[in-house]
Design an enzyme around this catalytic site. Structure first.
Site, PDB file in Angstrom:
ATOM      1  N   LEU A  47      10.619 -20.615  -5.735  1.00 35.81           N
ATOM      2  CA  LEU A  47       9.648 -19.581  -4.970  1.00 35.81           C
ATOM      3  C   LEU A  47       8.505 -19.626  -5.785  1.00 35.81           C
ATOM      4  O   LEU A  47       8.306 -19.578  -6.887  1.00 35.81           O
ATOM      5  CB  LEU A  47      10.343 -18.467  -4.907  1.00 35.81           C
ATOM      6  N   TRP A  72     -12.230  -1.887  -7.561  1.00 32.26           N
ATOM      7  CA  TRP A  72     -12.990  -1.688  -8.823  1.00 32.26           C
ATOM      8  C   TRP A  72     -13.627  -0.353  -8.472  1.00 32.26           C
ATOM      9  O   TRP A  72     -14.102   0.319  -9.662  1.00 32.26           O
ATOM     10  CB  TRP A  72     -13.912  -2.685  -9.258  1.00 32.26           C
ATOM     11  N   ARG A  80     -12.128   2.223  -8.002  1.00 31.26           N
ATOM     12  CA  ARG A  80     -11.243   3.447  -8.334  1.00 31.26           C
ATOM     13  C   ARG A  80     -11.627   3.782  -9.826  1.00 31.26           C
ATOM     14  O   ARG A  80     -12.461   3.301 -10.623  1.00 31.26           O
ATOM     15  CB  ARG A  80      -9.947   2.974  -8.483  1.00 31.26           C
ATOM     16  N   ARG A 103       0.093   7.747  -2.636  1.00 26.55           N
ATOM     17  CA  ARG A 103       0.427   8.929  -1.587  1.00 26.55           C
ATOM     18  C   ARG A 103       2.207   9.087  -2.041  1.00 26.55           C
ATOM     19  O   ARG A 103       2.576  10.252  -1.924  1.00 26.55           O
ATOM     20  CB  ARG A 103       0.412   8.445   0.029  1.00 26.55           C
ATOM     21  N   ARG A 151      -4.790  -1.873   8.828  1.00 30.03           N
ATOM     22  CA  ARG A 151      -5.862  -2.887   8.600  1.00 30.03           C
ATOM     23  C   ARG A 151      -5.787  -3.985   7.625  1.00 30.03           C
ATOM     24  O   ARG A 151      -4.672  -3.868   6.719  1.00 30.03           O
ATOM     25  CB  ARG A 151      -7.226  -1.881   8.283  1.00 30.03           C
ATOM     26  N   GLU A 179     -12.316  -4.730  -4.007  1.00 34.76           N
ATOM     27  CA  GLU A 179     -12.927  -3.302  -3.824  1.00 34.76           C
ATOM     28  C   GLU A 179     -12.367  -2.335  -4.762  1.00 34.76           C
ATOM     29  O   GLU A 179     -12.859  -1.248  -4.703  1.00 34.76           O
ATOM     30  CB  GLU A 179     -12.832  -2.895  -2.233  1.00 34.76           C
ATOM     31  N   ASP A 188       0.769  -1.110  -0.052  1.00 37.47           N
ATOM     32  CA  ASP A 188       0.008   0.012   0.092  1.00 37.47           C
ATOM     33  C   ASP A 188       0.805   1.250  -0.088  1.00 37.47           C
ATOM     34  O   ASP A 188       2.049   1.261   0.588  1.00 37.47           O
ATOM     35  CB  ASP A 188      -0.970  -0.042   1.214  1.00 37.47           C
ATOM     36  N   GLY A 189       0.342   2.357  -0.450  1.00 38.82           N
ATOM     37  CA  GLY A 189       1.106   3.508  -0.468  1.00 38.82           C
ATOM     38  C   GLY A 189       1.543   3.982  -1.838  1.00 38.82           C
ATOM     39  O   GLY A 189       2.050   5.193  -1.833  1.00 38.82           O
ATOM     40  N   HIS A 227       2.347   3.729  -9.050  1.00 34.86           N
ATOM     41  CA  HIS A 227       2.187   2.137  -9.232  1.00 34.86           C
ATOM     42  C   HIS A 227       3.445   1.841 -10.068  1.00 34.86           C
ATOM     43  O   HIS A 227       3.880   0.477  -9.845  1.00 34.86           O
ATOM     44  CB  HIS A 227       0.778   2.120 -10.105  1.00 34.86           C
ATOM     45  N   ARG A 238       1.934  -4.936   6.024  1.00 35.82           N
ATOM     46  CA  ARG A 238       1.491  -3.787   5.272  1.00 35.82           C
ATOM     47  C   ARG A 238       2.353  -3.082   5.312  1.00 35.82           C
ATOM     48  O   ARG A 238       2.615  -2.185   6.448  1.00 35.82           O
ATOM     49  CB  ARG A 238      -0.071  -3.705   6.098  1.00 35.82           C
TER      50      ARG A 238
HETATM   51  C1  IPE Z   1      -5.481  -2.567  -0.219  1.00 34.00           C
HETATM   52  O1  IPE Z   1      -5.260  -1.572  -0.261  1.00 34.00           O
HETATM   53  C2  IPE Z   1      -5.687  -3.336  -1.509  1.00 34.00           C
HETATM   54  C3  IPE Z   1      -4.178  -3.719  -2.174  1.00 34.00           C
HETATM   55  C4  IPE Z   1      -2.996  -3.313  -1.679  1.00 34.00           C
HETATM   56  C5  IPE Z   1      -4.202  -4.047  -3.514  1.00 34.00           C
HETATM   57  P1  IPE Z   1      -6.313  -0.298  -0.637  1.00 34.00           P
HETATM   58  O2  IPE Z   1      -5.450   1.031  -0.704  1.00 34.00           O
HETATM   59  O3  IPE Z   1      -7.120  -0.634  -1.347  1.00 34.00           O
HETATM   60  O4  IPE Z   1      -7.009  -0.486   0.813  1.00 34.00           O
HETATM   61  P2  IPE Z   1      -7.862   0.567   1.673  1.00 34.00           P
HETATM   62  O5  IPE Z   1      -8.843   1.197   0.786  1.00 34.00           O
HETATM   63  O6  IPE Z   1      -6.887   1.857   1.812  1.00 34.00           O
HETATM   64  O7  IPE Z   1      -8.421  -0.392   2.783  1.00 34.00           O
HETATM   65  C1  IPE Z   2      -1.549   0.258  -3.518  1.00 32.38           C
HETATM   66  O1  IPE Z   2      -1.467   1.581  -3.294  1.00 32.38           O
HETATM   67  C2  IPE Z   2      -1.792  -0.396  -4.915  1.00 32.38           C
HETATM   68  C3  IPE Z   2      -3.221  -0.589  -4.982  1.00 32.38           C
HETATM   69  C4  IPE Z   2      -4.232  -0.749  -4.221  1.00 32.38           C
HETATM   70  C5  IPE Z   2      -3.495  -1.036  -6.411  1.00 32.38           C
HETATM   71  P1  IPE Z   2      -2.654   2.832  -3.426  1.00 32.38           P
HETATM   72  O2  IPE Z   2      -3.023   2.985  -4.765  1.00 32.38           O
HETATM   73  O3  IPE Z   2      -3.752   2.197  -2.507  1.00 32.38           O
HETATM   74  O4  IPE Z   2      -1.860   4.055  -2.776  1.00 32.38           O
HETATM   75  P2  IPE Z   2      -2.478   4.879  -1.660  1.00 32.38           P
HETATM   76  O5  IPE Z   2      -3.111   4.030  -0.658  1.00 32.38           O
HETATM   77  O6  IPE Z   2      -3.572   5.712  -2.441  1.00 32.38           O
HETATM   78  O7  IPE Z   2      -1.227   5.652  -1.282  1.00 32.38           O
HETATM   79 MG    MG Z   3      -4.159   2.353  -0.607  1.00 39.02          MG
END
Ligand code: IPE
Ligand code: IPE
Ligand code: MG
Length: 249
Positions: free
Chosen positions: A142, A80, A82, A35, A203, A78, A31-32, A48, A197
């Site tokens: 792996l 989708w 976006r 940001r 979460r 979830e 995640d992130g 990405h 995470r």
């Molecule tokens: C969780 O990240 C899903 C993936 C890393 C693919 P999200 O960014 O979608 O999760 P929430 O919405 O912050 O819970």
């Molecule tokens: C995780 O990064 C990648 C996916 C969920 C596909 P995010 O796109 O959720 O990045 P943030 O949470 O918006 O920073």
């Molecule tokens: Mg995210």
């Protein structure tokens, strides 16, 4: 930090890791990316892209360590929600990544597998995915499981549906955890002992709810595109210091 300093740091962490058993399976909620991009005033997709580099680094580091299974949460049921443009961008990035990295995976005996309902993924990317899975299916060192259109509640509901379909009516009055497990995407794979995470969120976001019953959780503020070998090593060292009791004493 200089390159040589980073190398020395990694070497030290590695020595520490080698003193204790490795987890067999690590799962990561990557995640992130968004940001990371916003901080630099870049469009989200650039985050990405940088995230894909972190995936490559993590796969390489996992292989070097001798990890057996690595599960990466790449796209949730979830996600989708976006904007369409981001979704399309993510899948075309995935396609390019797979095409580019297949050779590296073959060379290093790494197999690609998926969990989730990939039949809903756009047809082009879906084809590349299936091709990569087939090409690498003989690789054993792996296993990289990519969670795509994955949701844990959906997985459990689907497993129960399959169980009912395949059962004799009278055996359904006493369903055991193993019966459900048989129909999960992860059937036959050791549960992750360590769940990481990134990005400071604490979460689970519908990821492997069943499989992480006794996993050790590791949260780091590092944004996924910045996740390095050193961060992976640190998470493993942290894991190795935990006392796992599984309900016992
Ligand atoms: C969780 O990240 C899903 C993936 C890393 C693919 P999200 O960014 O979608 O999760 P929430 O919405 O912050 O819970
Ligand atoms: C995780 O990064 C990648 C996916 C969920 C596909 P995010 O796109 O959720 O990045 P943030 O949470 O918006 O920073
Ligand atoms: Mg995210």
């Amino acid at each position: 930090m200089k390159k040589s300093e980073i190398k020395a740091l990694e070497e030290n962490l590695l020595i520490q890791i080698k003193k204790n058993p490795l987890p067999e399976h690590i799962a990561i909620i990557m995640d992130g990316n968004g940001r990371w991009a916003s901080k630099r005033k870049f469009p989200r997709l650039r985050g990405h892209h940088a995230g894909a580099e972190a995936i490559r680094r993590t796969i390489t580091a996992s292989r070097e360590l001798g990890l057996k299974n690595l599960t990466l949460y790449a796209f949730s049921t979830e996600n989708w929600r976006r904007p369409q443009k981001e979704i399309t961008g993510l899948f075309s990035l995935m396609t390019r990544f797979l095409k580019k990295e297949t050779a590296m995976m073959l060379k290093n005996d790494i197999s690609l597998k998926t969990i989730g309902d990939i039949s809903k993924i756009p047809i082009g990317p879906q084809k590349t995915l299936i091709e990569t899975i087939e090409k690498t299916s003989h690789c054993r060192s792996l296993n990289v499981f990519v969670a795509l259109n994955y949701g844990s509640r959906q997985e459990i509901a689907y497993a129960v549906t399959r169980l009912i379909q395949e059962s004799e009516k009278n055996s359904l009055s006493n369903i055991q955890p193993e019966d459900i497990e048989r129909f999960l995407y992860t059937s036959g794979v050791t549960d992750p002992e360590l769940l990481i995470r990134t990005s400071g969120e604490r979460r689970i976001s519908n990821f492997l709810l069943w499989q992480i019953s006794y996993a050790e959780l590791y949260f780091t503020d590092v944004l996924w595109p910045d996740f390095s070998k050193k961060d992976l090593y640190n998470s493993i060292i942290d894991f190795q210091q935990r006392k796992r009791r599984f309900g016992g004493l």
